[in-house]
Design an enzyme around this catalytic site. Sequence first.
Site, PDB file in Angstrom:
ATOM      1  N   ASP A   1       0.854  -1.182   0.000  1.00 25.94           N
ATOM      2  CA  ASP A   1       0.000   0.000   0.000  1.00 25.94           C
ATOM      3  C   ASP A   1       0.894   1.238   0.000  1.00 25.94           C
ATOM      4  OD1 ASP A   1      -2.474  -1.342   0.083  1.00 25.94           O
ATOM      5  OD2 ASP A   1      -2.387  -1.528   2.254  1.00 25.94           O
TER       6      ASP A   1
ATOM      7  N   ASP B   1      -7.096  -1.270  -4.761  1.00 22.36           N
ATOM      8  CA  ASP B   1      -8.223  -0.863  -3.927  1.00 22.36           C
ATOM      9  C   ASP B   1      -9.096   0.161  -4.651  1.00 22.36           C
ATOM     10  OD1 ASP B   1      -7.207  -2.516  -1.897  1.00 22.36           O
ATOM     11  OD2 ASP B   1      -5.990  -0.890  -1.088  1.00 22.36           O
TER      12      ASP B   1
END
Length: 167
Positions: free
Chosen positions: A125, A143
């Site tokens: 991330d 995402d």
Amino acid sequence: MTVKRSANSTRVLLGLACVAFAFSIDQLSKLAVVEIIMQPPRDIYITAFLNIVLSYNTGISFGILSGYFSSSPSSLSFLTSLVVGFLFVWMLYAKTNGHTMALGLITGGASGNIYDRMRQGAVTDFIDLHLGAWHWPTFNTADIAIVVGAAILIADSFRSAPGRPAG
């Protein structure tokens, strides 16, 4: 019959293109961030509400259950793969282009995160949105594809709701 089969084939190709697009953008962005942008590792402040911050998520979305899954990433990959398999089959039988694109984006994004988890035991991330001291959990382009796909799926469900008067 040929027109229906042709429309289905076109929808399947559209869905597969969305899967490939979401997966490719996700993996390329993670590669660029890890191997180029974050060398040396640091926090990069872009705007008053956006930073690039490298982190690794061993849990489900937003790090939920990270303590449980950090020691067994393959079990989370397996469970997620079952869901992705279901979504992929749903995509193959979707009746609208909107549903097909949405399910393709969700499948491609989730596949990118599964690939990370299988390759390195955690999901990469790097996007950090914040408002003052309040930070949204760090996320990635997979995402984004999943959220955009879910939004399209919801919007398209309202557009094609059964029993809705034409007009």
